[in-house]
Design a protein around this motif. Sequence first.
Motif, short mmCIF file in Angstrom:
data_model
loop_
_atom_site.label_atom_id
_atom_site.label_comp_id
_atom_site.label_asym_id
_atom_site.label_seq_id
_atom_site.Cartn_x
_atom_site.Cartn_y
_atom_site.Cartn_z
N VAL A 26 -24.54 -0.98 41.19
CA VAL A 26 -24.16 -2.36 40.89
C VAL A 26 -24.01 -2.54 39.37
O VAL A 26 -24.90 -2.16 38.59
N ASP A 27 -22.87 -3.10 38.97
CA ASP A 27 -22.58 -3.36 37.56
C ASP A 27 -23.29 -4.65 37.14
O ASP A 27 -22.87 -5.75 37.51
N ASP A 28 -24.35 -4.51 36.35
CA ASP A 28 -25.15 -5.66 35.94
C ASP A 28 -24.44 -6.56 34.94
O ASP A 28 -24.88 -7.69 34.69
N GLY A 29 -23.36 -6.07 34.35
CA GLY A 29 -22.69 -6.83 33.30
C GLY A 29 -21.69 -7.85 33.80
O GLY A 29 -21.15 -8.62 33.00
N HIS A 30 -21.40 -7.84 35.12
CA HIS A 30 -20.42 -8.78 35.67
C HIS A 30 -21.02 -9.50 36.87
O HIS A 30 -21.87 -8.95 37.57
N ASP A 31 -20.55 -10.70 37.10
CA ASP A 31 -21.07 -11.52 38.19
C ASP A 31 -20.49 -11.10 39.54
O ASP A 31 -19.31 -10.75 39.65
N ILE A 32 -21.33 -11.15 40.57
CA ILE A 32 -20.86 -11.05 41.95
C ILE A 32 -20.17 -12.37 42.29
O ILE A 32 -20.71 -13.45 42.01
N THR A 33 -18.98 -12.29 42.88
CA THR A 33 -18.13 -13.47 43.04
C THR A 33 -17.68 -13.63 44.48
O THR A 33 -17.39 -12.64 45.16
N ASP A 91 -15.11 13.96 21.93
CA ASP A 91 -14.98 15.06 20.97
C ASP A 91 -15.05 14.58 19.53
O ASP A 91 -15.42 15.35 18.63
N ASP A 92 -14.66 13.33 19.29
CA ASP A 92 -14.62 12.78 17.94
C ASP A 92 -15.99 12.20 17.60
O ASP A 92 -16.42 11.19 18.19
N PRO A 93 -16.71 12.79 16.66
CA PRO A 93 -18.07 12.31 16.35
C PRO A 93 -18.10 10.85 15.92
O PRO A 93 -19.03 10.12 16.28
N GLU A 94 -17.12 10.42 15.16
CA GLU A 94 -17.10 9.03 14.69
C GLU A 94 -16.91 8.07 15.86
O GLU A 94 -17.58 7.04 15.96
N ARG A 95 -15.99 8.41 16.76
CA ARG A 95 -15.75 7.57 17.94
C ARG A 95 -16.99 7.57 18.84
O ARG A 95 -17.38 6.53 19.38
N ALA A 96 -17.61 8.73 19.01
CA ALA A 96 -18.81 8.81 19.84
C ALA A 96 -19.91 7.91 19.29
O ALA A 96 -20.58 7.19 20.05
N ARG A 97 -20.10 7.93 17.97
CA ARG A 97 -21.14 7.10 17.35
C ARG A 97 -20.81 5.61 17.50
O ARG A 97 -21.69 4.80 17.78
N GLU A 98 -19.54 5.28 17.36
CA GLU A 98 -19.12 3.88 17.49
C GLU A 98 -19.39 3.37 18.91
O GLU A 98 -19.90 2.26 19.10
N ILE A 99 -19.07 4.19 19.90
CA ILE A 99 -19.30 3.80 21.29
C ILE A 99 -20.79 3.67 21.57
O ILE A 99 -21.24 2.72 22.22
N ALA A 100 -21.58 4.63 21.08
CA ALA A 100 -23.03 4.57 21.29
C ALA A 100 -23.63 3.31 20.69
O ALA A 100 -24.47 2.64 21.31
N ASP A 101 -23.19 2.96 19.48
CA ASP A 101 -23.71 1.75 18.83
C ASP A 101 -23.36 0.51 19.65
O ASP A 101 -24.19 -0.40 19.81
N ALA A 102 -22.13 0.47 20.18
CA ALA A 102 -21.71 -0.68 20.97
C ALA A 102 -22.48 -0.76 22.29
O ALA A 102 -22.85 -1.85 22.74
N LEU A 103 -22.73 0.38 22.89
CA LEU A 103 -23.50 0.40 24.13
C LEU A 103 -24.92 -0.11 23.91
O LEU A 103 -25.45 -0.92 24.68
N MET A 104 -25.55 0.36 22.85
CA MET A 104 -26.93 -0.05 22.59
C MET A 104 -27.01 -1.52 22.15
O MET A 104 -28.02 -2.18 22.39
N ALA A 105 -25.95 -2.03 21.52
CA ALA A 105 -25.94 -3.43 21.09
C ALA A 105 -25.61 -4.38 22.24
O ALA A 105 -25.79 -5.58 22.12
N PRO A 109 -28.76 -2.67 30.60
CA PRO A 109 -30.17 -2.25 30.62
C PRO A 109 -30.31 -0.74 30.41
O PRO A 109 -30.58 0.01 31.33
N ILE A 110 -30.11 -0.30 29.16
CA ILE A 110 -30.14 1.14 28.86
C ILE A 110 -31.09 1.39 27.70
O ILE A 110 -31.38 0.51 26.90
N GLU A 111 -31.56 2.66 27.63
CA GLU A 111 -32.51 3.05 26.60
C GLU A 111 -31.98 4.15 25.69
O GLU A 111 -32.62 4.50 24.70
N GLY A 112 -30.83 4.73 26.05
CA GLY A 112 -30.32 5.82 25.23
C GLY A 112 -28.90 6.19 25.59
O GLY A 112 -28.37 5.79 26.64
N VAL A 113 -28.26 6.95 24.70
CA VAL A 113 -26.88 7.41 24.91
C VAL A 113 -26.82 8.89 24.57
O VAL A 113 -27.30 9.32 23.50
N LEU A 114 -26.23 9.67 25.48
CA LEU A 114 -26.05 11.11 25.26
C LEU A 114 -24.56 11.43 25.28
O LEU A 114 -23.79 10.84 26.04
#
Length: 326
Positions: A26-33, A91-105, A109-114
């Motif tokens: 279940v995707d917690d970020g969107h409402d059941i409609t 594969d792109d370290p900069e893009r990976a870091r950007e996505i990880a920062d956005a996920l954590m922000a 309900p997550i505790e880490g990004v790999l």
Amino acid sequence: MGVPSVRVAREDGEATRTRLAEADLVDDGHDITVEDESLYIPVTDPAAVPDEFDVVEFDAPVREGQTMPADRLGFDPSYERIGDIVIVDEDDPERAREIADALMASDLPIEGVLNRASKIKGETRVRDWEVLAGDTTEVVHREYGCTFELDLAEVYFSPRLATERHRVVEQVQSGEQAFDMFAGVGPFVIPFAKVGATCVGTDINEAAIEYLRKNAERNDVADRVTAICGDVREVAADYEGWADRMVMNLPHSADEFVETAISLAGDDCTLHYYDIQSDDDLYGPGERAIRTAAEPEYEVTIETRRTVRSYAPGEQNVVLDVRLRR
């Protein structure tokens, strides 16, 4: 933008939501409609949703007050979740870091990004990981009412096979004797035992076997689970003719273990044989290997030929459900 959602009749909504929640889908970020007498339940991984459900694109509203990764990135990143860890493949370290920062922000309900740092490799089929956020590769994953503790850096585990595992579990009867030849942390063994089967799981990965034992305790089935670290070919003599059901989920080399499987089979045994083959002949190599090893001692009936998922261009991960009867 549409969100992958399971569409069900309103009266079936709660039962469906519960089942999807048990599989951690279940995707917690969107409402059941509710719309036009149908309920739309947003899901995190449409590929893992059981085939019996209708998955559609639906304009599900973002849960009020929820911040999603796309709000910061301007696009929806591709990722999968295992418990409270998110996995990306960048594969792109900069893009990976950007996505990880956005996920954590975000409010997910997550505790880490790999980030995947290598292909699956070695005899134990593990891969290298880059920890982008958080401080561990260990996670507790929930799947169809079972929980699995595991360390992604030490064991092989794919949440994408949840639907296939559940398909097999639904065939298991209480009182069966089930043998998983490549058991890992127990994604087949544990649910088999929960429905009342007596189970043996073997694996050459000592870490996987330790987690299998932990997971048997965690799911209150330790009394029905025997976990053995070692090559199944060296263990088989102790369980000759024992199994009512067997799982062979080692797709690249299962054919090397077919004779061992036949030695484990009881008088009436169902074998779940996983393979990776080209589109030209998806099921033939596995079926021929099994018939060569089993006949004429056993009557061999192929009960299911099924494509589990696409593996690579021109190749599919497939399964044969095979009935062996003396």
